[in-house]
Motif scaffolding. Structure first.
Motif, PDB file in Angstrom:
ATOM      1  N   GLU A   1       0.839  -1.196   0.000  1.00 39.74           N
ATOM      2  CA  GLU A   1       0.000   0.000   0.000  1.00 39.74           C
ATOM      3  C   GLU A   1       0.879   1.253   0.000  1.00 39.74           C
ATOM      4  OE1 GLU A   1      -3.206   0.122  -0.252  1.00 39.74           O
ATOM      5  OE2 GLU A   1      -3.739  -1.982   0.080  1.00 39.74           O
ATOM      6  N   ALA A   2       0.356   2.334  -0.569  1.00 36.93           N
ATOM      7  CA  ALA A   2       1.123   3.586  -0.600  1.00 36.93           C
ATOM      8  C   ALA A   2       1.428   4.084   0.807  1.00 36.93           C
ATOM      9  CB  ALA A   2       0.355   4.644  -1.382  1.00 36.93           C
ATOM     10  N   ALA A   3       0.455   3.936   1.699  1.00 38.95           N
ATOM     11  CA  ALA A   3       0.622   4.346   3.095  1.00 38.95           C
ATOM     12  C   ALA A   3      -0.346   3.549   3.946  1.00 38.95           C
ATOM     13  CB  ALA A   3       0.392   5.842   3.261  1.00 38.95           C
ATOM     14  N   VAL A   4      -0.026   3.434   5.222  1.00 41.94           N
ATOM     15  CA  VAL A   4      -0.876   2.703   6.163  1.00 41.94           C
ATOM     16  C   VAL A   4      -1.025   3.549   7.427  1.00 41.94           C
ATOM     17  CG1 VAL A   4      -1.207   0.584   7.480  1.00 41.94           C
ATOM     18  CG2 VAL A   4       0.024   0.513   5.306  1.00 41.94           C
TER      19      VAL A   4
ATOM     20  N   ILE B   1      -0.747   7.930  13.693  1.00 42.97           N
ATOM     21  CA  ILE B   1       0.593   7.548  13.240  1.00 42.97           C
ATOM     22  C   ILE B   1       0.426   6.890  11.875  1.00 42.97           C
ATOM     23  CG2 ILE B   1       2.695   6.237  13.721  1.00 42.97           C
ATOM     24  CD1 ILE B   1       1.876   6.199  16.675  1.00 42.97           C
ATOM     25  N   ILE B   2       1.154   7.400  10.888  1.00 42.39           N
ATOM     26  CA  ILE B   2       0.993   6.952   9.504  1.00 42.39           C
ATOM     27  C   ILE B   2       2.325   6.456   8.970  1.00 42.39           C
ATOM     28  CG2 ILE B   2       0.318   7.652   7.169  1.00 42.39           C
ATOM     29  CD1 ILE B   2      -1.154  10.055   8.687  1.00 42.39           C
ATOM     30  N   LYS B   3       2.339   5.267   8.428  1.00 39.59           N
ATOM     31  CA  LYS B   3       3.530   4.699   7.796  1.00 39.59           C
ATOM     32  C   LYS B   3       3.475   4.989   6.303  1.00 39.59           C
ATOM     33  CE  LYS B   3       7.187   1.845   8.102  1.00 39.59           C
ATOM     34  NZ  LYS B   3       8.265   1.971   9.100  1.00 39.59           N
TER      35      LYS B   3
ATOM     36  N   ASN C   1       4.088   7.380  -3.713  1.00 41.42           N
ATOM     37  CA  ASN C   1       2.678   7.761  -3.734  1.00 41.42           C
ATOM     38  C   ASN C   1       2.194   8.130  -2.341  1.00 41.42           C
ATOM     39  OD1 ASN C   1       2.400   7.382  -6.492  1.00 41.42           O
ATOM     40  ND2 ASN C   1       1.781   5.236  -6.289  1.00 41.42           N
ATOM     41  N   GLY C   2       2.683   7.408  -1.350  1.00 37.01           N
ATOM     42  CA  GLY C   2       2.350   7.736   0.027  1.00 37.01           C
ATOM     43  C   GLY C   2       2.936   9.069   0.455  1.00 37.01           C
TER      44      GLY C   2
END
Length: 668
Positions: A60-63, A90-92, A97-98
Motif C-alpha cells: 500500500e502507498a501508506a498505512v 501515526i501513519i507509515k 505515492n504515500g
C-alpha cells in the motif's frame, strides 16, 4: 431544512444543575481549559521506534498504524461544559505515492471549534526525528471549509508521520466519528470520557466494536476498537458512506436529575418539530390566509391538485436560499412581502399554507443512501437534516426546498430508505405526537426511462449518415433535464438542447430541433420530455475497400464500461430504478447487404428463480431493406446485494459491448 437550536431548548434546562457536580471534579484542569489556545504536552513516545506494517499492507502507498480519537466533556468557567476532541494518528509511508498523499496534512476546523494545540513530527527511515515548528501551521479555506494546514519536512519512503491535534468545541449532545480513509488502518480506537452522572449511548457500526461503560472515580468512560480497516475504495455504482466504520453517541440520561427519564428520544424530536411548525402567531396566520386566497385555489379542489398548485406557485414565486438573504428570511410575514426565504422559512410557509388549505401531510426526515442512515435504536439528532413531506391520502412525497423537482418526486437517494415520520394521533386524552420509522418507497422502474427512437439512412454519396432522432425521458430521467428550461438563461437553452441531442452522435450538424413537455408540472402525469431533431454525421461511416463500416453501436451514446481489479467492497447502488428502450431503424442502401447482423444479438439477463430484475437484450429483424434493432435494458431495483455484482457487471458491460458493434455492409 436544518434543525434549529430551538428543537433542543426544552432539554437544555436539565443541565442547569449539572455543572455544579462537575466543576469540583475537574478543578485541577480548569486553568488550562480557560486559557483557550494553549500548548498541550503531546502524549507520544519521546524516543519513538519505527513500527512494522502487516504483510497484507506492505504494497500500500501508506498505512495508518494507529488512529486514536478521544472526546472528553470538561468544565469551563465561561461556557459550563465544553468538549475537547483529541486526534492522535501515526501513519507509515511505504512509497512515493504515500509521500505525495501525506506530506501535507489538512485538519478541518469545526464551525465552533478552536484548536488548543497541534503537534506533529516525522520519524525518518533512519530514525531521525523532525518536529513541526508551530509557526508552520496555517489557516486556509478550501471549497468553503476552514482547515489547519501544515507541510512536513523529511517525508520519505519508510518514514512515519505522527501528529496529535486537540480541539475545543462548544457543548453538544450528539457525536459522530467516521473511521474510513484513502489508506488502510491497522488500529482505530475511540474513547468517550464524561462526568459519571451523564449516561451516553454509544454504538459502533459496520464492524466497529464498542465496550460497556466503566466508572473510574468521577468519570464514565466508554471505549471502542476496530482493527484492519480497509482502504475506502472508489467503486462505480456504489454508495460507500453508509458502510463506513463509524461510532455514534448521544446523551440519554442525567443521573443527577430525572435518572429514569430518557433524554433526546425520537418522540421528543417529533414533538419539538411539530411544535415549531404548528406554532404560528395570529398575524402570521392572517397573512397566510390572505396569501392563500390570492392563489385562487378553491376549497373544493381535490387534495392532490391543491398540493400541485401550491408547490408550483411557491417555487415559482419565492427565491429560496439555504441560509436566507436579508432579515426576516425565516419569518412568514416577511417572506410573503419580500418573496425571499431561507430553507427553514420556506418550509414553514409551505406547511402553514397546507394547513390553510386543509391538506393532510406529515413531516418526514429521510435517511439517505449516500450518507449514514438514521438508526431507530440510537437517536442521533446530528443525522436529522433535510425535510420532506408525506401525504397519507396519496401515498406520495414532496421536497419543499428543492426548486428543481416537483411532487411526487424527491431526490432519488432519499428514497428506498427508512424515514422518521412525525405523526399525530388524536385520542380522548388529547393530541399525541410521536415518531415512527417507515419505508420511503422509490418510484417504480417503469416511471423512469431514457428511450431512443432512431430512423437512419445514408446520404446519396454514401459518406454520411442522416438520422431523425427522438430522445424520450420520463420520471427521474426527465428530472435531470427539465429544470434547465426554467433556470438557464434563454441564450443557453438552445446550446443545452444541442448538447443533449449531440450525446447520441458525434456531430454538430443538427437541424429541425424540437423539445416537448418542458413544464415542471409535466412530471406529475409523467409526460415524456422529448428531444427531437435531424442529425447528419460523417463520423459513423468508414470505407474499407468495397465495404462500408457503419458504427451503429455509437448511436445509443457512450456507455459505461466496468472493470473491477480488486474484490468488490460495497453493494450495488443505482441512483434510481429505470428502463431504457431503444429502437433503431436502418435503411440498408440499395445493392448492399449486411454481412454480420448477428453481432447485434446480445442477451444478458439475471436469473432469479424465474424472475429477472436486471438485464440487457438487443435483437434485430430485417424486412425488405429495413433493419430494425430493439434494445431493452432494465434495472428494477435501486440497490442489489454484493452477491449480484457479477451479473450486474455483465449487464452494464453488455451496453458497452453494443457500443462497439460495427456493421459490415458489402455489395451483393
Amino acid at each position: 431544512m436544518k434543525l434549529s437550536p430551538s428543537f433542543f431548548l426544552p432539554r437544555l434546562l436539565l443541565f442547569v444543575g449539572l455543572l455544579a457536580g462537575s466543576v469540583a471534579v475537574y478543578a485541577q484542569t480548569q486553568a488550562q481549559e480557560d486559557a483557550g489556545n494553549v500548548q498541550i504536552k503531546p502524549d507520544w513516545e519521546t524516543s519513538p521506534k519505527l513500527h512494522s506494517v502487516q504483510p497484507e499492507y506492505a504494497k500500500e502507498a501508506a498505512v495508518i498504524l494507529v488512529d486514536k480519537r478521544i472526546h472528553e466533556y470538561l468544565p469551563n468557567a465561561k461556557d459550563g461544559l465544553i468538549v475537547k476532541v483529541v486526534n492522535h494518528r501515526i501513519i507509515k509511508v511505504n512509497n512515493e505515492n504515500g509521500v505525495e498523499q501525506f506530506n501535507k496534512i489538512f485538519l478541518p476546523v469545526g464551525y465552533d471549534g478552536v484548536y488548543l494545540d497541534i503537534s506533529a513530527r516525522v520519524i525518518t527511515a533512519s530514525g531521525k526525528i523532525i518536529e513541526l515548528p508551530k509557526d508552520k501551521i496555517f489557516d486556509v479555506e478550501e471549497d468553503g471549509r476552514v482547515y489547519k494546514k501544515f507541510a512536513l519536512e523529511g517525508v520519505e519512503s519508510g518514514c512515519e508521520i505522527e501528529y496529535i491535534a486537540a480541539q475545543q468545541k462548544s457543548l453538544y449532545f450528539f457525536g459522530l466519528e467516521v473511521f474510513q480513509y484513502a489508506a488502510p488502518c491497522q488500529l482505530a480506537e475511540f474513547s468517550l470520557i464524561v462526568p459519571a452522572h451523564l449516561v451516553f449511548d454509544v454504538k459502533g457500526y459496520n464492524g466497529f466494536t464498542v465496550g460497556k461503560d466503566s466508572i473510574e472515580g468521577s468519570l464514565r468512560i466508554r471505549t471502542g476498537v476496530c482493527r484492519n480497516i480497509p482502504e475506502a475504495e472508489t467503486e462505480k455504482y456504489a454508495q460507500p458512506t453508509a458502510y463506513f466504520k463509524n461510532v455514534q453517541y448521544k446523551l440519554s440520561y442525567n443521573l443527577s436529575k430525572e435518572k429514569d427519564e430518557r433524554l433526546f428520544t425520537w418522540d421528543q424530536l417529533a414533538q419539538n418539530v411539530y411544535t415549531s411548525y404548528q406554532t404560528i402567531e395570529v398575524g402570521e396566520m392572517n397573512a397566510v390566509n390572505a396569501y392563500v386566497k390570492s392563489m385562487k385555489i378553491e376549497e373544493q379542489t381535490p387534495e392532490e391538485k391543491k398540493i400541485i398548485l401550491l408547490e408550483d406557485y411557491l417555487k415559482n414565486k419565492v427565491s429560496i436560499n439555504e441560509e436566507g438573504i436579508g432579515e426576516g428570511a425565516d419569518k412568514i410575514e416577511q417572506i410573503i412581502k419580500t418573496n425571499v426565504a431561507s430553507h427553514d422559512g420556506f418550509s414553514r410557509l409551505m406547511v402553514a399554507c397546507m394547513n390553510a388549505l386543509h391538506i393532510n401531510y406529515q413531516i418526514v426526515f429521510p435517511s439517505k443512501r449516500n450518507n449514514l442512515p438514521l438508526d431507530k435504536e440510537l437517536e442521533n439528532y446530528r443525522l436529522v437534516d433535510d425535510m420532506i413531506l408525506y401525504f397519507p391520502n396519496t401515498g406520495q412525497f414532496l421536497e419543499p426546498t428543492n426548486i428543481t423537482i416537483r411532487y411526487p418526486y424527491i431526490q432519488p437517494n432519499w428514497a428506498a430508505t427508512n424515514g422518521l415520520f412525525v405523526q399525530t394521533n388524536t385520542s380522548a386524552g388529547g393530541q399525541e405526537i410521536s415518531a415512527s420509522f417507515m419505508t420511503i418507497p422509490v418510484q417504480p422502474y417503469t416511471k423512469s426511462s431514457h428511450d431512443i427512437d432512431l430512423s437512419i439512412r445514408f446520404n446519396s454519396t454514401m459518406d454520411s449518415v442522416l438520422m431523425h432522432t427522438k430522445q424520450i425521458f420520463t420520471g427521474y430521467g426527465a428530472w435531470q433535464f427539465r429544470p434547465a428550461f426554467h433556470l438557464l438563461p434563454k441564450d443557453r437553452v438552445e446550446e443545452f438542447t444541442h448538447e443533449v441531442i449531440q450525446s447520441i452522435a458525434k456531430s454538430k450538424v443538427i437541424t429541425n430541433t424540437k423539445v416537448q413537455n418542458t413544464a415542471m408540472t409535466d412530471g406529475l402525469t409523467n409526460k415524456p420530455l422529448i428531444f427531437e431533431a435531424d442529425i447528419a454525421s460523417a463520423d459513423l461511416i468508414e470505407s474499407a475497400g468495397n465495404k462500408i463500416l457503419f458504427k451503429i453501436g455509437d448511436v445509443i451514446g457512450p456507455q459505461e464500461q466496468m472493470y473491477q481489479e480488486k474484490p468488490r467492497q460495497y453493494p450495488i447502488s443505482m441512483e434510481y430504478p429505470h428502463v431504457l428502450d431503444r429502437t433503431i431503424r436502418f435503411e440498408i442502401p440499395k445493392g448492399y447487404t449486411i454481412k454480420n447482423p448477428q453481432d447485434l444479438n446480445i442477451n444478458i439477463v439475471e436469473s432469479n428463480d424465474g424472475k429477472s430484475t436486471m438485464g440487457f437484450v438487443s435483437k434485430y429483424t430485417i424486412a425488405g431493406n429495413i433493419l430494425t434493432v430493439t434494445l431493452h435494458e432494465y434495472y428494477h431495483r435501486p440497490e442489489y446485494p454484493i452477491e449480484k455484482f457479477g451479473i450486474f457487471q455483465k449487464v452494464i458491460n453488455a451496453a458497452a459491448d453494443f457500443n462497439k458493434v460495427l456493421l459490415v455492409l458489402e455489395k451483393k
